[in-house]
Design a protein around this motif. Structure first.
Motif, PDB file in Angstrom:
ATOM      1  N   THR A 151       0.841  -1.203   0.000  1.00  0.00           N
ATOM      2  CA  THR A 151       0.000   0.000   0.000  1.00  0.00           C
ATOM      3  C   THR A 151       0.877   1.255   0.000  1.00  0.00           C
ATOM      4  O   THR A 151       0.616   2.204  -0.755  1.00  0.00           O
ATOM      5  CB  THR A 151      -0.939   0.003   1.223  1.00  0.00           C
ATOM      6  OG1 THR A 151      -1.795  -1.141   1.141  1.00  0.00           O
ATOM      7  CG2 THR A 151      -1.783   1.270   1.274  1.00  0.00           C
ATOM      8  N   ILE A 152       1.917   1.258   0.820  1.00  0.00           N
ATOM      9  CA  ILE A 152       2.837   2.405   0.870  1.00  0.00           C
ATOM     10  C   ILE A 152       3.492   2.619  -0.494  1.00  0.00           C
ATOM     11  O   ILE A 152       3.566   3.749  -0.995  1.00  0.00           O
ATOM     12  CB  ILE A 152       3.891   2.218   1.983  1.00  0.00           C
ATOM     13  CG1 ILE A 152       3.214   2.341   3.359  1.00  0.00           C
ATOM     14  CG2 ILE A 152       5.057   3.197   1.842  1.00  0.00           C
ATOM     15  CD1 ILE A 152       4.080   1.898   4.528  1.00  0.00           C
ATOM     16  N   ALA A 153       3.929   1.526  -1.109  1.00  0.00           N
ATOM     17  CA  ALA A 153       4.576   1.630  -2.423  1.00  0.00           C
ATOM     18  C   ALA A 153       3.594   2.195  -3.462  1.00  0.00           C
ATOM     19  O   ALA A 153       3.974   3.030  -4.291  1.00  0.00           O
ATOM     20  CB  ALA A 153       5.100   0.271  -2.869  1.00  0.00           C
ATOM     21  N   ARG A 154       2.327   1.778  -3.408  1.00  0.00           N
ATOM     22  CA  ARG A 154       1.335   2.274  -4.364  1.00  0.00           C
ATOM     23  C   ARG A 154       1.039   3.756  -4.125  1.00  0.00           C
ATOM     24  O   ARG A 154       0.873   4.522  -5.075  1.00  0.00           O
ATOM     25  CB  ARG A 154       0.060   1.430  -4.275  1.00  0.00           C
ATOM     26  CG  ARG A 154       0.297   0.009  -4.830  1.00  0.00           C
ATOM     27  CD  ARG A 154      -0.821  -0.946  -4.544  1.00  0.00           C
ATOM     28  NE  ARG A 154      -2.041  -0.565  -5.251  1.00  0.00           N
ATOM     29  CZ  ARG A 154      -3.208  -1.162  -5.039  1.00  0.00           C
ATOM     30  NH1 ARG A 154      -3.308  -2.146  -4.172  1.00  0.00           N
ATOM     31  NH2 ARG A 154      -4.271  -0.782  -5.709  1.00  0.00           N
ATOM     32  N   ILE A 155       0.983   4.152  -2.849  1.00  0.00           N
ATOM     33  CA  ILE A 155       0.754   5.574  -2.544  1.00  0.00           C
ATOM     34  C   ILE A 155       1.938   6.399  -3.033  1.00  0.00           C
ATOM     35  O   ILE A 155       1.756   7.461  -3.656  1.00  0.00           O
ATOM     36  CB  ILE A 155       0.516   5.776  -1.033  1.00  0.00           C
ATOM     37  CG1 ILE A 155      -0.810   5.123  -0.616  1.00  0.00           C
ATOM     38  CG2 ILE A 155       0.517   7.269  -0.676  1.00  0.00           C
ATOM     39  CD1 ILE A 155      -1.024   5.043   0.883  1.00  0.00           C
ATOM     40  N   GLU A 156       3.151   5.916  -2.765  1.00  0.00           N
ATOM     41  CA  GLU A 156       4.352   6.629  -3.214  1.00  0.00           C
ATOM     42  C   GLU A 156       4.410   6.728  -4.747  1.00  0.00           C
ATOM     43  O   GLU A 156       4.941   7.692  -5.289  1.00  0.00           O
ATOM     44  CB  GLU A 156       5.627   5.945  -2.686  1.00  0.00           C
ATOM     45  CG  GLU A 156       5.819   6.134  -1.192  1.00  0.00           C
ATOM     46  CD  GLU A 156       7.009   5.387  -0.624  1.00  0.00           C
ATOM     47  OE1 GLU A 156       7.455   5.783   0.466  1.00  0.00           O
ATOM     48  OE2 GLU A 156       7.474   4.410  -1.243  1.00  0.00           O
ATOM     49  N   GLY A 158       1.878   7.254  -6.516  1.00  0.00           N
ATOM     50  CA  GLY A 158       0.870   8.187  -6.961  1.00  0.00           C
ATOM     51  C   GLY A 158      -0.563   7.725  -6.805  1.00  0.00           C
ATOM     52  O   GLY A 158      -1.499   8.483  -7.091  1.00  0.00           O
ATOM     53  N   GLU A 159      -0.803   6.502  -6.389  1.00  0.00           N
ATOM     54  CA  GLU A 159      -2.186   6.029  -6.192  1.00  0.00           C
ATOM     55  C   GLU A 159      -2.684   6.580  -4.848  1.00  0.00           C
ATOM     56  O   GLU A 159      -2.163   6.216  -3.801  1.00  0.00           O
ATOM     57  CB  GLU A 159      -2.258   4.505  -6.187  1.00  0.00           C
ATOM     58  CG  GLU A 159      -2.017   3.874  -7.541  1.00  0.00           C
ATOM     59  CD  GLU A 159      -2.187   2.374  -7.498  1.00  0.00           C
ATOM     60  OE1 GLU A 159      -3.254   1.893  -7.018  1.00  0.00           O
ATOM     61  OE2 GLU A 159      -1.260   1.664  -7.917  1.00  0.00           O
ATOM     62  N   THR A 160      -3.678   7.434  -4.896  1.00  0.00           N
ATOM     63  CA  THR A 160      -4.190   8.025  -3.642  1.00  0.00           C
ATOM     64  C   THR A 160      -5.652   7.661  -3.371  1.00  0.00           C
ATOM     65  O   THR A 160      -6.226   8.139  -2.393  1.00  0.00           O
ATOM     66  CB  THR A 160      -4.042   9.559  -3.691  1.00  0.00           C
ATOM     67  OG1 THR A 160      -4.759  10.047  -4.823  1.00  0.00           O
ATOM     68  CG2 THR A 160      -2.592   9.972  -3.734  1.00  0.00           C
ATOM     69  N   GLU A 161      -6.250   6.853  -4.202  1.00  0.00           N
ATOM     70  CA  GLU A 161      -7.646   6.463  -4.023  1.00  0.00           C
ATOM     71  C   GLU A 161      -7.761   5.125  -3.282  1.00  0.00           C
ATOM     72  O   GLU A 161      -8.718   4.395  -3.443  1.00  0.00           O
ATOM     73  CB  GLU A 161      -8.355   6.378  -5.373  1.00  0.00           C
ATOM     74  CG  GLU A 161      -8.413   7.683  -6.134  1.00  0.00           C
ATOM     75  CD  GLU A 161      -9.247   8.732  -5.405  1.00  0.00           C
ATOM     76  OE1 GLU A 161     -10.314   8.372  -4.848  1.00  0.00           O
ATOM     77  OE2 GLU A 161      -8.826   9.898  -5.383  1.00  0.00           O
ATOM     78  N   LEU A 162      -6.794   4.792  -2.448  1.00  0.00           N
ATOM     79  CA  LEU A 162      -6.760   3.511  -1.748  1.00  0.00           C
ATOM     80  C   LEU A 162      -7.311   3.639  -0.326  1.00  0.00           C
ATOM     81  O   LEU A 162      -7.209   4.692   0.288  1.00  0.00           O
ATOM     82  CB  LEU A 162      -5.318   3.008  -1.649  1.00  0.00           C
ATOM     83  CG  LEU A 162      -4.558   2.790  -2.962  1.00  0.00           C
ATOM     84  CD1 LEU A 162      -3.100   2.498  -2.654  1.00  0.00           C
ATOM     85  CD2 LEU A 162      -5.168   1.630  -3.715  1.00  0.00           C
TER      86      LEU A 162
END
Length: 164
Positions: A151-156, A158-162
């Motif tokens: 999840t951290i890697a996806r947010i980093e 650019g994914e912010t809809e998680l």
């Protein structure tokens, strides 16, 4: 067990688990098992249910013919037991444990048979069970940690809809 054979043989302090032989029959002022622990002690010539305590005059009790209406399972006699803490169940064979706790008295009714010795088999069983629980918790924690890393890697990235 046949209650008819037991009435004359009952001793002060005998403990029984009980049920009605015919649960659909009328049992006087009492109906069913409401306010019953279904654990009874023979005291002062009466078989008294322990739900309200043995000193309570309002509790369920049986004598003579009423005892014959019960199925009784002999548990032991207080003279052969010693009070113990509930955690001692982890150290003794089940046959040496008498747990009389019930819904209206959930603590302080735990006994060991006099002369009982710690059981290597029971202690190993408990330790192995606790190890299994601990290992399961470890696996769950590792899985959760991996999910959070992803999840951290996806947010980093650019994914912010998680949902976190």
């Amino acid at each position: 067990m046949d209650a008819d054979l037991k009435i004359d043989a009952m001793r002060e302090g005998d403990i029984f688990r009980w049920s009605y032989r015919n649960p659909n029959a009328s049992h006087g002022v009492y109906s069913g098992y409401h306010c019953c622990s279904r654990i009874a002690v023979f005291t002062n010539g009466l078989l008294r249910d322990t739900y309200w305590g043995l000193g309570c005059i309002d509790g369920r009790w049986f004598s003579g013919d009423a005892i014959r209406a019960l199925d009784l399972e002999f548990v032991g006699n207080f003279a052969d037991l010693k009070p113990a803490n509930e955690h001692m169940a982890d150290y003794f064979d089940d046959a040496d444990i008498v747990d009389l706790n019930h819904s209206n008295s959930t603590r302080g009714n735990f006994y060991l048979r006099k002369g009982a010795v710690r059981s290597k088999a029971k202690m190993l069983e408990v330790a192995r069970y606790r190890l299994d629980q601990s290992l399961s918790a470890e696996r769950t924690a590792a899985w959760k940690s991996e999910q959070l890393r992803e999840t951290i890697a996806r947010i980093e990235a650019g994914e912010t809809e998680l949902f976190i």
